[in-house]
Structure formats: structure tokens, C-alpha cells
Motif scaffolding. Structure first.
Motif, mmCIF file in Angstrom:
data_model
loop_
_atom_site.group_PDB
_atom_site.id
_atom_site.type_symbol
_atom_site.label_atom_id
_atom_site.label_comp_id
_atom_site.label_asym_id
_atom_site.label_seq_id
_atom_site.Cartn_x
_atom_site.Cartn_y
_atom_site.Cartn_z
ATOM 1 N N GLY A 177 0.908 -1.128 -0.121
ATOM 2 C CA GLY A 177 0.098 -0.008 -0.080
ATOM 3 C C GLY A 177 0.757 1.296 0.082
ATOM 4 N N SER A 178 2.212 1.321 -0.147
ATOM 5 C CA SER A 178 3.118 2.344 -0.106
ATOM 6 C C SER A 178 3.314 2.327 -1.485
ATOM 7 C CB SER A 178 4.093 2.070 0.783
ATOM 8 O OG SER A 178 5.123 1.190 0.254
ATOM 9 N N ASP A 179 4.143 3.639 -1.655
ATOM 10 C CA ASP A 179 4.787 4.102 -3.090
ATOM 11 C C ASP A 179 5.720 2.917 -3.490
ATOM 12 O OD1 ASP A 179 3.438 6.330 -3.295
ATOM 13 O OD2 ASP A 179 4.957 7.698 -2.600
ATOM 14 N N ALA A 180 6.572 2.574 -2.318
ATOM 15 C CA ALA A 180 7.716 1.500 -2.656
ATOM 16 C C ALA A 180 6.946 0.178 -3.245
ATOM 17 C CB ALA A 180 8.476 1.192 -1.505
ATOM 18 N N GLY A 181 5.687 -0.255 -2.291
ATOM 19 C CA GLY A 181 5.200 -1.366 -2.662
ATOM 20 C C GLY A 181 4.624 -1.382 -4.298
ATOM 21 N N ASP A 182 4.039 0.010 -4.572
ATOM 22 C CA ASP A 182 3.587 0.128 -6.072
ATOM 23 C C ASP A 182 4.545 0.051 -7.024
ATOM 24 O OD1 ASP A 182 1.190 0.581 -4.844
ATOM 25 O OD2 ASP A 182 1.070 2.778 -5.126
ATOM 26 N N PRO B 28 -3.654 5.806 4.801
ATOM 27 C CA PRO B 28 -4.460 5.097 3.898
ATOM 28 C C PRO B 28 -3.927 4.537 2.918
ATOM 29 C CG PRO B 28 -4.660 7.789 4.195
ATOM 30 C CD PRO B 28 -3.575 7.234 5.166
ATOM 31 N N ARG B 29 -4.471 3.163 2.602
ATOM 32 C CA ARG B 29 -3.932 2.090 1.748
ATOM 33 C C ARG B 29 -2.886 1.465 2.318
ATOM 34 N NH1 ARG B 29 -1.116 4.164 -1.969
ATOM 35 N NH2 ARG B 29 -1.140 2.183 -3.447
ATOM 36 N N GLU B 30 -2.524 1.542 3.555
ATOM 37 C CA GLU B 30 -1.193 0.957 4.166
ATOM 38 C C GLU B 30 -1.792 -0.383 4.814
ATOM 39 O OE1 GLU B 30 1.972 1.298 7.987
ATOM 40 O OE2 GLU B 30 0.163 2.699 7.589
ATOM 41 N N LEU C 190 -6.709 -17.141 9.794
ATOM 42 C CA LEU C 190 -5.957 -16.214 10.748
ATOM 43 C C LEU C 190 -6.006 -14.950 10.362
ATOM 44 C CD1 LEU C 190 -2.986 -17.049 12.778
ATOM 45 C CD2 LEU C 190 -3.428 -15.039 11.991
ATOM 46 N N VAL C 191 -5.510 -14.672 8.995
ATOM 47 C CA VAL C 191 -5.413 -13.300 8.553
ATOM 48 C C VAL C 191 -6.626 -12.613 8.477
ATOM 49 C CG1 VAL C 191 -4.571 -12.075 6.667
ATOM 50 C CG2 VAL C 191 -3.346 -13.850 7.436
ATOM 51 N N ARG C 192 -7.517 -13.369 7.780
ATOM 52 C CA ARG C 192 -8.983 -12.894 7.723
ATOM 53 C C ARG C 192 -9.592 -12.325 9.104
ATOM 54 N NH1 ARG C 192 -10.056 -16.978 3.791
ATOM 55 N NH2 ARG C 192 -11.051 -18.177 5.394
ATOM 56 N N ARG C 193 -9.324 -13.401 10.176
ATOM 57 C CA ARG C 193 -9.925 -13.246 11.639
ATOM 58 C C ARG C 193 -9.278 -11.804 11.920
ATOM 59 N NH1 ARG C 193 -8.773 -17.878 13.552
ATOM 60 N NH2 ARG C 193 -6.964 -17.356 14.711
ATOM 61 N N THR C 194 -8.150 -11.395 11.687
ATOM 62 C CA THR C 194 -7.507 -10.146 12.333
ATOM 63 C C THR C 194 -8.310 -8.940 11.989
ATOM 64 O OG1 THR C 194 -6.067 -9.441 10.393
ATOM 65 C CG2 THR C 194 -4.997 -11.268 12.234
ATOM 66 N N GLY C 195 -8.940 -8.981 11.052
ATOM 67 C CA GLY C 195 -9.664 -7.865 10.510
ATOM 68 C C GLY C 195 -8.835 -6.690 10.072
ATOM 69 N N LEU C 196 -7.648 -6.873 9.902
ATOM 70 C CA LEU C 196 -6.799 -5.873 9.363
ATOM 71 C C LEU C 196 -6.645 -6.061 7.779
ATOM 72 C CD1 LEU C 196 -3.883 -6.460 12.081
ATOM 73 C CD2 LEU C 196 -5.259 -4.660 12.024
ATOM 74 N N PRO C 197 -6.125 -4.747 7.292
ATOM 75 C CA PRO C 197 -5.734 -4.581 5.943
ATOM 76 C C PRO C 197 -4.424 -5.286 5.930
ATOM 77 C CG PRO C 197 -5.806 -2.422 6.875
ATOM 78 C CD PRO C 197 -6.277 -3.317 7.895
#
Length: 391
Positions: free
Chosen positions: A125-130, A296-298, A323-330
Motif C-alpha cells: 500500500g506504499s509508493d515502494a510497494g507500488d 490510507p492504503r497501508e 488467521l489473517v482474515r480473522r485479524t480484520g486488518l488490511p
């Protein structure tokens, strides 16, 4: 007169003042030092510019200061004191591993330069990731690289699959020693901030959140003095809950991105390979992460080391997805095929197992990326850092 007795007397009478280091001081501290020396405060800004942006390593080379002031600093036992690259190992893939000497000059720590990175930023979600995801991002600048930075000499967390754990914890690094690794490597490669694309990952030797104050002081130094972006920095933690809670309070303009070193599909397996899980199990760690106000987007990154036959089976992928879905985190998952080290009783997974694991996560709706191993032949890859002096 007995010559041996004479020598002992002369040694006893010697009174050498300890060296004092400019590197590690911010511009406010440097301005205060200049005022103490009867100089205008703006000399502090000149010093900061020279140390962190021009990367000058010797007082005599700070030509923005009058020669008389440089001589007075040297006479007062002041020195730049930037950590020094003592030894370089170069991989066939271009990765470089460094033994970096701290300010005390008594020990070394490891730092890694990865040209073109290892795709660890992808999809965060960062410029580096894009840029990681965009082919155009690979050609729109002069240099693109990642520096992997250490925060401690050795490590106390004792992850069973990690070579660094064999050292145990020897000491914490100071903020200057953490930031100094970055400045020394930038200097070596003549990196131009703003033109070159540089990512920093605090994923080398040590657990950053067990040396929290020095780690964050180094981040502030790199952001405020060296003009590096915190959104191009990622810190990885094994799950030190008090550290995560402190991290949640950091202002977004100074906070790196967060990666959680998950490495197992459940608490039972994780406690076997990461003893720290017995103190702070997965759900406790995730609860702490939920307290971070993401930009935002992170996305939060979950790092997952694939150990052949131990954590790389299809059922493990399904558990990780739940597990990842259960965290509710992006969130996203970075998969790392285990990098071998002498005396560490695990095996690298079959390439098909790694690919299948990634596809299973994607099929469950989880963004997953397989990090490229870099520098395995010189013990520079993830989990291999142990101040090894052999190629």
C-alpha cells in the motif's frame, strides 16, 4: 633505572581523553555544541548537513566550517565517529553483506545491501510497494535497492530457524550505530536521496522492539536529518507486545510500516519454533496491532518462513488464511523459503510447495507474495546473519 619500571610509570601517568562523537547528534544538539564553543548556532545545521546528507566521515573534510573551527573540534577530541564498514562480502546476485564496526570499535554487526530489493515491499500500500508491482517503476530511476539494518548485536528471541539466534544477545546498538549502518552504505553506493529509490528494512540482527528507544531515535535521525521517508521503511517484530503498543503511539510522519514475523499457522507450532509465542501468543500480538492507526492504503505485513515439512503444508496455508482474515486488518503475507544455515535443523521447502502455498492463500482471498532469496551464497539472506567471516 630499570627500563620496565620506567615504562610502567609512564603508562600510569598518561591521561588520554576519550573520543567524542558528532555522529548521532541532531541539529539541535549540534547547535548547542557550537554555541558552547562560542560559534553561531547555524554552524550546527552545517554540521548536520555534512554528517547526514553529504555523509562526510572526517572533520577535516567538513569544508563548510572554518578551518580554525575544524582544528578546535579535533583538538577537543571530537571526531565524526560514523560506524565503519570493516568487511565486504559480495554475492553472485549482486547482494553485499557488510560487517559494520560500531562506535566502540570492539565488535561488528551485519548490514545487507540488496540491489533491486527482494520484492518484500510488494502490495503493502506504499509508493515502494507500488514500484515493486510496476514494471515501469523498475526503470524510472537510477538505482533501486533495499538496505537491511540490524538493531542489536545478536538476538535474545531465540527463533529456532534463525542463525542469528545462535549468537544470543550480546548488546543493544545505539541510535547512532543503527542509523550509521544506513549512512555508511548510502555513502558506499553514492545513493542520491530523491532520485534513487531506496527502501530500509529493520530486519537484520536483533529484535528492534527490544531496543525500542534506540531504534526509534535512529528512525527520527534518518527522517529528520538524512531526509529519508518513513513510508520507505519497514520494521519487523517477532511480536513484542509492549513495543507494538509504543509503536502505535508514534506519529504517522515518523512511523515506519510494520511487519509481524508470524512464521506459523497456529500457536502450537509457533511456540515450538518461536519461544516468544509462549509469552505473547498470536491473538495477543494481533490485538496490539489493531491499535495502530494505519495510513490510507497501508497494509500490515505478516512474514511467514516456510520450513520444509514443518510449516509449508496445504493445511497450514488454509489456517494462515483463516488467521489473517480473522485479524480484520488490511494485511498481506510475505512468504520466505527458509534459508539454510549450519547447525540449524530445518530444510528449505520444495519450490512447488512454496508456489502452492502462495496459490492457496490467493485462492482464499489473501494477498501473498514470495520474497526472492538474496545473497544465500554469502550468508546474507533472511535468517542467516551471524557475523560470518567466510564467503
Amino acid at each position: 633505572m630499570n627500563p620496565e619500571k620506567s615504562q610502567l610509570v609512564s603508562l600510569g601517568e598518561t591521561n588520554v581523553s576519550p573520543r567524542k562523537f558528532l555522529f548521532g547528534m541532531g541539529r539541535a544538539e549540534l547547535a548547542a555544541l557550537m554555541k558552547e564553543m562560542g560559534e553561531p548556532a547555524f554552524r550546527g545545521a552545517q554540521l548536520a548537513e555534512a554528517l547526514y546528507r553529504q555523509r562526510v566521515a572526517d572533520i577535516s573534510d567538513i569544508t563548510t566550517l572554518p578551518k580554525s573551527l575544524r582544528e578546535r573540534l579535533a583538538a577537543g577530541n571530537w571526531t565524526v565517529g560514523r560506524p565503519r564498514i570493516a568487511q565486504v562480502f559480495r554475492s553472485v546476485d549482486g547482494t553485499e553483506r557488510y560487517l559494520v564496526e560500531g562506535q566502540s570499535g570492539t565488535d561488528t554487526v551485519e548490514t545487507v545491501w540488496m540491489p533491486e530489493g527482494d520484492e518484500g515491499e510488494s502490495g503493502d500500500g506504499s509508493d515502494a510497494g507500488d514500484e515493486e508491482l510496476s514494471p515501469a517503476g523498475r526503470t524510472s530511476h537510477r538505482t533501486r535497492a533495499t538496505i537491511c539494518i540490524s538493531s542489536q548485536v545478536g538476538c535474545a528471541v531465540n527463533c529456532q530457524f534463525c542463525l542469528t539466534a545462535r549468537l544470543g544477545l550480546q548488546r543493544n546498538l545505539s541510535a547512532a550505530e543503527i542509523a550509521g549502518q544506513v549512512i555508511a552504505v548510502l555513502d558506499r553506493h553514492a545513493v542520491e536521496i530523491g532520485r534513487d529509490r531506496l527502501n530500509l528494512v529493520f530486519m537484520g540482527m536483533g529484535e528492534p522492539f527490544l531496543n525500542y528507544e534506540s531504534f526509534m531515535a535512529a528512525v527520527r535521525m534518518l527522517v529528520e536529518e538524512a531526509d529519508l521517508s518513513p513510508q520507505r521503511m519497514t520494521v519487523s517484530t517477532s511480536g513484542i507486545v509492549p513495543g507494538i503498543q509504543k509503536f502505535a503511539l508514534e506519529p504517522p510522519e515518523l512511523r515506519p510500516k510494520l511487519a509481524i514475523s508470524l512464521n506459523a499457522p497456529n500457536d502450537d507450532v509457533r511456540s515450538q519454533i518461536m519461544p516468544i509465542n509462549r509469552k505473547w501468543p498470536i491473538e495477543t500480538v494481533v490485538d496490539a496491532v489493531r491499535g495502530i492507526r494505519l495510513r490510507p492504503r497501508e497494509r500490515v505485513t505478516f512474514e511467514y518462513v516456510l520450513l520444509g515439512g514443518v510449516t509449508d503444508r496445504p493445511e497450514h496455508a488454509r489456517e494462515v488464511a483463516r488467521l489473517v482474515r480473522r485479524t480484520g486488518l488490511p494485511a498481506k503475507v510475505n512468504l520466505i523459503a527458509w534459508n539454510p544455515g549450519p547447525g540449524v535443523p530445518y530444510s528449505t521447502p520444495d519450490p512447488n510447495a512454496a508456489d502452492n502455498f502462495k496459490r492457496s492463500l490467493a485462492g482464499e482471498g489473501i494477498a501473498a507474495y514470495l520474497r526472492r532469496p538474496r545473497g544465500r551464497d554469502i550468508y546474507a539472506a533472511c535468517g542467516q546473519l551471524k557475523r560470518t567471516v567466510e564467503q
